[in-house]
Scaffold this motif. Structure first.
Motif, PDB file in Angstrom:
ATOM      1  N   ALA A  22       0.587  -1.230   0.438  1.00 49.00           N
ATOM      2  CA  ALA A  22      -0.104   0.047  -0.024  1.00 49.00           C
ATOM      3  C   ALA A  22       0.737   1.101  -0.178  1.00 49.00           C
ATOM      4  CB  ALA A  22      -1.494   0.124   1.015  1.00 49.00           C
ATOM      5  N   GLN A  23       2.127   1.081   0.921  1.00 46.30           N
ATOM      6  CA  GLN A  23       2.457   2.606   0.936  1.00 46.30           C
ATOM      7  C   GLN A  23       3.728   2.825  -0.460  1.00 46.30           C
ATOM      8  OE1 GLN A  23       2.757   4.408   3.008  1.00 46.30           O
ATOM      9  NE2 GLN A  23       4.695   5.693   2.462  1.00 46.30           N
ATOM     10  N   ALA A  24       4.387   1.242  -0.970  1.00 48.35           N
ATOM     11  CA  ALA A  24       4.570   1.603  -2.283  1.00 48.35           C
ATOM     12  C   ALA A  24       3.819   1.727  -3.604  1.00 48.35           C
ATOM     13  CB  ALA A  24       5.534   0.078  -2.723  1.00 48.35           C
ATOM     14  N   ALA A  25       2.184   1.899  -3.438  1.00 44.88           N
ATOM     15  CA  ALA A  25       1.612   2.447  -4.071  1.00 44.88           C
ATOM     16  C   ALA A  25       1.097   3.761  -3.821  1.00 44.88           C
ATOM     17  CB  ALA A  25       0.370   1.344  -4.686  1.00 44.88           C
ATOM     18  N   LEU A  26       1.332   4.255  -2.726  1.00 42.18           N
ATOM     19  CA  LEU A  26       1.131   5.568  -2.589  1.00 42.18           C
ATOM     20  C   LEU A  26       2.122   6.963  -3.124  1.00 42.18           C
ATOM     21  CD1 LEU A  26      -0.015   7.810  -1.464  1.00 42.18           C
ATOM     22  CD2 LEU A  26       0.394   7.377   1.180  1.00 42.18           C
ATOM     23  N   GLU A  27       3.508   5.428  -3.020  1.00 37.72           N
ATOM     24  CA  GLU A  27       4.435   6.521  -3.175  1.00 37.72           C
ATOM     25  C   GLU A  27       4.495   6.658  -4.840  1.00 37.72           C
ATOM     26  OE1 GLU A  27       7.148   7.884  -1.096  1.00 37.72           O
ATOM     27  OE2 GLU A  27       6.447   6.379   0.535  1.00 37.72           O
ATOM     28  N   THR A  28       4.826   5.507  -5.335  1.00 33.07           N
ATOM     29  CA  THR A  28       4.203   5.875  -6.703  1.00 33.07           C
ATOM     30  C   THR A  28       3.448   6.100  -7.301  1.00 33.07           C
ATOM     31  OG1 THR A  28       5.253   2.820  -6.910  1.00 33.07           O
ATOM     32  CG2 THR A  28       4.217   4.728  -9.495  1.00 33.07           C
ATOM     33  N   ARG A  29       2.058   6.727  -6.861  1.00 33.13           N
ATOM     34  CA  ARG A  29       1.391   7.730  -7.324  1.00 33.13           C
ATOM     35  C   ARG A  29       1.693   9.050  -7.374  1.00 33.13           C
ATOM     36  NH1 ARG A  29      -2.416   4.418  -4.752  1.00 33.13           N
ATOM     37  NH2 ARG A  29      -3.120   5.402  -3.482  1.00 33.13           N
ATOM     38  N   MET A  30       2.395   9.541  -6.530  1.00 29.92           N
ATOM     39  CA  MET A  30       2.758  10.453  -5.742  1.00 29.92           C
ATOM     40  C   MET A  30       3.906  11.355  -6.634  1.00 29.92           C
ATOM     41  SD  MET A  30       2.429  10.349  -1.129  1.00 29.92           S
ATOM     42  CE  MET A  30       3.665  11.774  -0.974  1.00 29.92           C
ATOM     43  N   LEU A  31       5.104   9.945  -6.814  1.00 28.69           N
ATOM     44  CA  LEU A  31       5.685  10.072  -7.472  1.00 28.69           C
ATOM     45  C   LEU A  31       5.356  10.902  -8.807  1.00 28.69           C
ATOM     46  CD1 LEU A  31       9.549   8.568  -7.635  1.00 28.69           C
ATOM     47  CD2 LEU A  31       8.129   8.954 -10.050  1.00 28.69           C
ATOM     48  N   LEU A  32       4.254  10.127  -9.718  1.00 23.03           N
ATOM     49  CA  LEU A  32       3.593  10.318 -10.815  1.00 23.03           C
ATOM     50  C   LEU A  32       2.741  11.709 -11.570  1.00 23.03           C
ATOM     51  CD1 LEU A  32       3.099   6.597 -12.208  1.00 23.03           C
ATOM     52  CD2 LEU A  32       5.367   7.575 -12.840  1.00 23.03           C
ATOM     53  N   ARG A  33       2.448  12.227 -10.055  1.00 25.26           N
ATOM     54  CA  ARG A  33       1.833  12.861 -10.448  1.00 25.26           C
ATOM     55  C   ARG A  33       2.544  14.507  -9.904  1.00 25.26           C
ATOM     56  NH1 ARG A  33      -2.979  11.056  -6.015  1.00 25.26           N
ATOM     57  NH2 ARG A  33      -4.289   9.623  -7.751  1.00 25.26           N
ATOM     58  N   ASN A  34       4.215  14.006  -9.356  1.00 22.05           N
ATOM     59  CA  ASN A  34       4.674  15.319  -9.386  1.00 22.05           C
ATOM     60  C   ASN A  34       5.822  15.908 -10.678  1.00 22.05           C
ATOM     61  OD1 ASN A  34       7.167  16.610  -8.760  1.00 22.05           O
ATOM     62  ND2 ASN A  34       7.029  16.016  -6.745  1.00 22.05           N
ATOM     63  N   GLY A  35       4.895  16.765 -11.500  1.00 21.44           N
ATOM     64  CA  GLY A  35       5.611  17.331 -13.009  1.00 21.44           C
ATOM     65  C   GLY A  35       6.853  17.456 -13.079  1.00 21.44           C
ATOM     66  N   GLU A  36       7.559  18.414 -11.212  1.00 22.96           N
ATOM     67  CA  GLU A  36       8.836  18.446 -11.289  1.00 22.96           C
ATOM     68  C   GLU A  36      10.051  17.143 -11.723  1.00 22.96           C
ATOM     69  OE1 GLU A  36      10.076  20.568  -7.996  1.00 22.96           O
ATOM     70  OE2 GLU A  36       8.708  22.390  -8.927  1.00 22.96           O
ATOM     71  N   GLN A  37       9.327  16.265 -10.757  1.00 28.19           N
ATOM     72  CA  GLN A  37       9.794  14.787 -10.860  1.00 28.19           C
ATOM     73  C   GLN A  37      10.162  13.553 -12.505  1.00 28.19           C
ATOM     74  OE1 GLN A  37      11.566  13.312  -8.517  1.00 28.19           O
ATOM     75  NE2 GLN A  37      11.364  14.974  -7.129  1.00 28.19           N
ATOM     76  N   LEU A  38       8.999  14.248 -12.989  1.00 27.83           N
ATOM     77  CA  LEU A  38       9.172  13.226 -14.486  1.00 27.83           C
ATOM     78  C   LEU A  38       8.999  14.288 -15.450  1.00 27.83           C
ATOM     79  CD1 LEU A  38       5.108  13.409 -14.678  1.00 27.83           C
ATOM     80  CD2 LEU A  38       6.368  11.876 -14.252  1.00 27.83           C
ATOM     81  N   LEU A  39       9.582  16.033 -14.545  1.00 27.32           N
ATOM     82  CA  LEU A  39      10.413  16.767 -15.498  1.00 27.32           C
ATOM     83  C   LEU A  39      12.010  15.443 -15.605  1.00 27.32           C
ATOM     84  CD1 LEU A  39      11.575  18.617 -17.842  1.00 27.32           C
ATOM     85  CD2 LEU A  39      11.704  20.566 -15.228  1.00 27.32           C
ATOM     86  N   LEU A  40      12.285  15.342 -14.212  1.00 29.32           N
ATOM     87  CA  LEU A  40      13.866  15.220 -14.326  1.00 29.32           C
ATOM     88  C   LEU A  40      13.733  13.610 -14.525  1.00 29.32           C
ATOM     89  CD1 LEU A  40      16.547  15.605 -12.499  1.00 29.32           C
ATOM     90  CD2 LEU A  40      15.454  14.423 -10.156  1.00 29.32           C
ATOM     91  N   THR A  41      12.721  12.026 -14.477  1.00 28.30           N
ATOM     92  CA  THR A  41      12.932  11.366 -14.302  1.00 28.30           C
ATOM     93  C   THR A  41      12.546  10.948 -16.020  1.00 28.30           C
ATOM     94  OG1 THR A  41      11.054  10.577 -13.738  1.00 28.30           O
ATOM     95  CG2 THR A  41      12.778  10.647 -12.000  1.00 28.30           C
ATOM     96  N   VAL A  42      11.979  11.510 -16.724  1.00 27.84           N
ATOM     97  CA  VAL A  42      11.412  10.913 -17.621  1.00 27.84           C
ATOM     98  C   VAL A  42      11.498  11.803 -18.900  1.00 27.84           C
ATOM     99  CG1 VAL A  42       8.922  10.674 -19.597  1.00 27.84           C
ATOM    100  CG2 VAL A  42       9.556   9.946 -16.935  1.00 27.84           C
ATOM    101  N   ILE A  43      11.292  13.042 -18.771  1.00 28.09           N
ATOM    102  CA  ILE A  43      11.626  14.090 -20.524  1.00 28.09           C
ATOM    103  C   ILE A  43      12.949  14.392 -20.439  1.00 28.09           C
ATOM    104  CG2 ILE A  43      10.893  16.273 -20.995  1.00 28.09           C
ATOM    105  CD1 ILE A  43       8.207  16.408 -19.139  1.00 28.09           C
ATOM    106  N   ILE A  44      13.277  14.673 -19.343  1.00 28.20           N
ATOM    107  CA  ILE A  44      14.898  14.527 -19.706  1.00 28.20           C
ATOM    108  C   ILE A  44      15.614  13.983 -20.383  1.00 28.20           C
ATOM    109  CG2 ILE A  44      17.086  15.703 -18.158  1.00 28.20           C
ATOM    110  CD1 ILE A  44      15.541  17.861 -16.843  1.00 28.20           C
ATOM    111  N   PRO A  45      15.709  12.415 -19.677  1.00 21.94           N
ATOM    112  CA  PRO A  45      16.472  11.685 -20.733  1.00 21.94           C
ATOM    113  C   PRO A  45      16.198  10.830 -22.025  1.00 21.94           C
ATOM    114  CG  PRO A  45      15.620  11.244 -18.429  1.00 21.94           C
ATOM    115  CD  PRO A  45      15.533  11.889 -18.798  1.00 21.94           C
TER     116      PRO A  45
END
Length: 256
Positions: A22-45
C-alpha cells in the motif's frame, strides 16, 4: 439478541506485506503526479536521447549514435529516479515531518524504505520501456541479453538509492535539492552517458571509470552495444557503491 462473530472488531495492524504494498503504491502515485519529478526522470532523459541521436553534436565513435546513447540514457534514467528524485522527495518529506509521522505508524522504518525502493523500481520499469521504445524508433539495434542487463540495473538502483537516502537523511532539504541537481548535471557530463569516457584525459578516465554512473553506463553499453557477456568489473564497482551507500544511509540517516 446481540449478534457476535462476523462483526466482532479485530483491531491491529494489517499484514506487513500489505502495508508495504500500500505504501509503495502511494509513493508511486505521488511520484507520477509530480510534474518536476516527471521532468527529471522522464522528459530530460528522452529529450537527450532524441537530441543527441538526431543531431551530430557529440562524437560517439563508430556506428550509429543511438547505439551508444541508448545504454547511457538508460543509466541516466536509473540515476534520475533512484538518486536525484528520491533524494529530493525524501529530503522534503523529512523536513516537513512526514517521515517522523510515518515512522510512528505500524509500518516499520525498514518497511517504509522497502516501499520507497519498490516505488523506484516500478518507475524505472516504466522509464526503461519508454526509453527502449523511443530508441528502437530511432534505429537502435540492441545486442546481448537481459540476464546481463538485469543485474546491472538492480545494482545500479541499489547504489544510487543508498547515496540518495544518505544525502536526504543528512542534509537539509534545500541543500539536498541543490546538491542532488548539481551531482546529476556533473555525472551527466562526466559519467559516460552522452560523452564517451575516452574523450577525457587518461588520468581523468581512471577516476571517472570508478563512478557508479560510469560503471552502469559502460556496463550496459558493453552488453547492449557490443554484445558482451556479464561485465563483472562494472558489477563489482556497483556492488561496492551499493553496499557502502546503503550501509552509510542506514547508519547516518536522521528521521527528524
Amino acid at each position: 439478541m446481540t449478534a457476535t462473530g462476523a462483526y466482532t472488531p479485530k483491531p491491529g495492524a494489517a499484514p506487513l506485506a500489505r502495508m508495504i504494498a500500500a505504501q509503495a503504491a502511494l509513493e508511486t502515485r505521488m511520484l507520477l503526479r509530480n510534474g518536476e519529478q516527471l521532468l527529471l526522470t522522464v522528459i530530460i532523459p528522452t529529450l537527450l536521447l532524441v537530441l543527441f541521436s538526431t543531431v551530430d553534436v557529440v562524437d560517439t565513435g563508430e556506428g550509429e549514435a543511438v547505439d551508444f546513447l541508448a545504454p547511457g540514457v538508460l543509466a541516466l534514467a536509473v540515476m534520475s529516479t533512484a538518486f536525484t528524485g528520491q533524494a529530493i522527495a525524501t529530503g522534503f518529506e523529512r523536513r516537513y515531518g512526514v517521515l517522523k509521522r510515518l515512522a510512528s505508524s505500524p509500518l516499520p522504518r525498514w518497511g517504509l524504505m522497502t516501499a520507497k525502493t519498490l516505488s523506484v523500481l516500478v518507475t524505472e520499469v516504466l522509464q526503461v520501456i519508454l526509453v527502449t521504445v523511443i530508441a528502437l524508433a530511432l534505429g537502435w539495434s540492441p545486442q546481448g541479453g537481459p540476464f546481463a542487463v538485469f543485474p546491472l540495473l538492480l545494482l545500479g538502483t541499489a547504489a544510487f538509492s543508498g547515496l540518495g537516502l544518505l544525502m536526504a537523511g543528512t542534509l537539509k532539504a534545500e541543500a539536498t535539492l541543490a546538491a542532488a541537481n548539481l551531482v546529476f548535471l556533473l555525472l551527466l557530463v562526466g559519467g559516460g552517458v552522452v560523452v564517451p569516457l575516452d574523450k577525457f584525459p587518461d588520468a581523468a578516465q581512471d577516476v571517472l571509470g570508478l563512478l557508479p554512473i560510469s560503471a552502469l553506463s559502460e556496463g550496459l553499453r558493453d552488453v547492449l552495444q557490443h554484445g558482451a557477456g556479464v561485465p563483472w568489473a562494472d558489477l563489482g564497482i556497483l556492488t561496492v557503491w551499493a553496499v557502502a551507500g546503503l550501509a552509510a544511509a542506514g547508519k547516518f540517516f536522521r528521521w527528524e
